[in-house]
Design a protein around this motif. Structure first.
Motif, PDB file in Angstrom:
ATOM      1  N   ARG A 104      -9.862  -4.510  -0.017  1.00  0.00           N
ATOM      2  CA  ARG A 104      -8.843  -5.510   0.307  1.00  0.00           C
ATOM      3  C   ARG A 104      -8.347  -6.109  -0.999  1.00  0.00           C
ATOM      4  NH1 ARG A 104     -10.647 -10.150   3.931  1.00  0.00           N
ATOM      5  NH2 ARG A 104     -12.749  -9.755   3.119  1.00  0.00           N
ATOM      6  N   ASN A 125     -14.368   7.846  -1.305  1.00  0.00           N
ATOM      7  CA  ASN A 125     -14.990   8.066   0.001  1.00  0.00           C
ATOM      8  C   ASN A 125     -16.311   8.811  -0.104  1.00  0.00           C
ATOM      9  OD1 ASN A 125     -13.938  10.561  -0.699  1.00  0.00           O
ATOM     10  ND2 ASN A 125     -13.080  11.004   1.330  1.00  0.00           N
ATOM     11  N   THR A 185      -1.680  -1.322  -4.047  1.00  0.00           N
ATOM     12  CA  THR A 185      -2.840  -0.509  -3.694  1.00  0.00           C
ATOM     13  C   THR A 185      -2.353   0.921  -3.478  1.00  0.00           C
ATOM     14  OG1 THR A 185      -3.992  -2.367  -2.661  1.00  0.00           O
ATOM     15  CG2 THR A 185      -4.678  -0.148  -2.012  1.00  0.00           C
ATOM     16  N   VAL A 224       0.858  -1.187   0.000  1.00  0.00           N
ATOM     17  CA  VAL A 224       0.000   0.000   0.000  1.00  0.00           C
ATOM     18  C   VAL A 224       0.892   1.234   0.000  1.00  0.00           C
ATOM     19  CG1 VAL A 224      -1.790   1.290   1.221  1.00  0.00           C
ATOM     20  CG2 VAL A 224      -1.824  -1.226   1.240  1.00  0.00           C
ATOM     21  N   ARG A 257       0.514   5.492   0.057  1.00  0.00           N
ATOM     22  CA  ARG A 257      -0.379   6.644   0.208  1.00  0.00           C
ATOM     23  C   ARG A 257       0.363   7.908  -0.210  1.00  0.00           C
ATOM     24  NH1 ARG A 257      -5.167   7.452   3.206  1.00  0.00           N
ATOM     25  NH2 ARG A 257      -5.634   9.654   3.641  1.00  0.00           N
ATOM     26  N   GLU A 274      -3.422   4.771  -2.387  1.00  0.00           N
ATOM     27  CA  GLU A 274      -4.364   5.670  -1.719  1.00  0.00           C
ATOM     28  C   GLU A 274      -4.035   7.094  -2.149  1.00  0.00           C
ATOM     29  OE1 GLU A 274      -3.837   4.833   2.414  1.00  0.00           O
ATOM     30  OE2 GLU A 274      -4.940   2.933   2.307  1.00  0.00           O
ATOM     31  N   ASP A 304     -15.182  -2.559  -0.100  1.00  0.00           N
ATOM     32  CA  ASP A 304     -16.097  -2.188   0.985  1.00  0.00           C
ATOM     33  C   ASP A 304     -16.562  -0.767   0.699  1.00  0.00           C
ATOM     34  OD1 ASP A 304     -17.403  -1.446   3.277  1.00  0.00           O
ATOM     35  OD2 ASP A 304     -15.734  -1.874   4.639  1.00  0.00           O
ATOM     36  N   CYS A 331     -15.477   2.713   2.447  1.00  0.00           N
ATOM     37  CA  CYS A 331     -14.537   3.472   1.608  1.00  0.00           C
ATOM     38  C   CYS A 331     -13.162   2.822   1.567  1.00  0.00           C
ATOM     39  CB  CYS A 331     -14.411   4.924   2.091  1.00  0.00           C
ATOM     40  SG  CYS A 331     -15.970   5.747   2.435  1.00  0.00           S
ATOM     41  N   THR A 332     -13.121   1.498   1.620  1.00  0.00           N
ATOM     42  CA  THR A 332     -11.848   0.779   1.637  1.00  0.00           C
ATOM     43  C   THR A 332     -11.938  -0.426   0.697  1.00  0.00           C
ATOM     44  OG1 THR A 332     -12.505  -0.622   3.504  1.00  0.00           O
ATOM     45  CG2 THR A 332     -11.384   1.445   4.033  1.00  0.00           C
ATOM     46  N   THR A 357      -9.043   5.200  -3.633  1.00  0.00           N
ATOM     47  CA  THR A 357      -8.163   4.063  -3.392  1.00  0.00           C
ATOM     48  C   THR A 357      -8.330   3.097  -4.550  1.00  0.00           C
ATOM     49  OG1 THR A 357      -8.441   4.311  -1.000  1.00  0.00           O
ATOM     50  CG2 THR A 357      -7.544   2.227  -1.789  1.00  0.00           C
TER      51      THR A 357
END
Length: 350
Positions: A340, A162, A135, A4, A6, A137, A333, A337-338, A147
């Motif tokens: 996997r 989001n 991933t 990940v 960001r 962000e 999800d 706002c996420t 994301t």
């Protein structure tokens, strides 16, 4: 879980430059892998730099901030921007080159009119790309957050924002694909998450996008305790829309489901595994309500069809390069706002 990253800056060019500088080696590998793939499958002579430049022009006209971000990625990674344009337009260039490749990915969504959706997809692609994704962000200065799961140097793929909106991503093939380099579908997937606040805006954006290669973006929205989904089948002259069944189930693999587009679909005759995967998923899940993420993973966990299966692995007796594998299993999800992103196929996570 996947790596990940960001972003720490919000201005598009600076964000791209940061991403490119941190991931220069991986982006170079992505460019080299795609250059080798294009060379291997091309049915006509081509100038990759010129095709990348054409892609950059299409991106600048459609989503200027992402054009700036791509220029920043190129600067940060020390790579000519045309080659970053080319990998972002990899679907369009493959279509232009006349490559008849197997479709990628199988997607499942169950939307609940009185609750949250549940979603999952596999991402199938060449095994040599197994270590070239992450991933990402992406915060924006006004509080928006995108994301996305993507390849190094490509601005987007499946993802979530989001503001209650997400998208899954599957490739399609249409007789009229590849006549030029239009708006890259990977750029559209990212720009949709960056710029849209609801599913209606996202559908409108898809209608405005002058694409030159086909894919399906399965949009999922969740707001105020309700959820909805629609598969937007992008193609030259499109798109077409496909909605869930009465139980909210929406299944998509790599053939067109909209009746009007089926006569132009080149996938089923070349790679009928898309029909087998679709049929298996539909029979496993039709009529079931209240599905959970684990139910979707179990449905996707099938090796029927060997290298063309829902959960596919390279044939052990052949070189891995040039063979498909399920590189990731992605669950969105939307209310949270996420997402996997699980490395490999669903069989590794049950």
């Amino acid at each position: 879980m996947s790596k990940v990253f960001r972003s720490s800056v919000c201005e598009p060019h600076a964000r791209g430059r940061e991403f490119g500088g941190v991931h220069a080696r991986q982006i170079q590998t992505t460019v080299e892998n795609y250059r080798a793939l294009f060379d291997r499958v091309a049915t006509r002579p081509f100038d990759l730099k010129a095709l990348g430049a054409e892609a950059l022009c299409s991106i600048a006209d459609f989503a200027a901030p992402l054009h700036e971000e791509i220029l920043g990625i190129a600067e940060g990674a020390g790579i000519e921007p045309e080659y970053i344009g080319a990998i972002n337009a990899r679907t369009e260039i493959l279509a232009y080159l006349g490559a008849q490749l197997r479709g990628e990915c199988s997607t499942l969504v169950q939307a609940n009119p009185f609750g949250a959706p549940v979603t999952a997809q596999t991402w199938d692609w060449y095994a040599e790309f197994a270590d070239t994704w992450l991933t990402w962000e992406i915060p924006h200065a006004d509080g928006r957050l995108t994301t996305t799961v993507t390849e190094y140097g490509i601005v987007g793929k499946p993802g979530v924002n989001n503001r209650g909106l997400a998208t899954h991503f599957n490739i399609l093939h249409h007789q009229h694909d590849g006549q030029r380099i239009g708006v890259p579908v990977h750029v559209l997937a990212r720009w949709l998450l960056d710029s849209c606040s609801d599913i209606n805006q996202a559908i409108q954006l898809c209608h405005r996008a002058p694409v030159s290669a086909s894919s399906v973006l399965t949009l999922v929205a969740a707001v105020d305790g309700a959820s909805a989904a629609v598969s937007v089948e992008l193609h030259p002259g499109g798109p077409a829309l496909v909605f869930p069944d009465d139980n909210g189930l929406l299944v998509h693999t790599n053939h067109f489901l909209a009746e009007a587009v089926r006569p132009f679909d080149t996938e089923p005759a070349a790679y009928p595994d898309t029909l087998v995967r679709y049929d298996l998923l539909r029979r496993r899940l039709t009529g079931r309500t209240g599905l959970k993420a684990m139910d979707l993973l179990c449905a996707l966990n099938s090796h029927l069809g060997s290298t063309g299966a829902l959960c596919c692995h390279p044939a052990a007796d052949l070189p891995e390069a040039g063979q498909y594998a399920t590189l990731a299993t992605i669950l969105l999800d939307v209310p949270g706002c996420t997402l996997r992103a699980l490395p490999g196929g669903p069989c590794r996570h049950l």
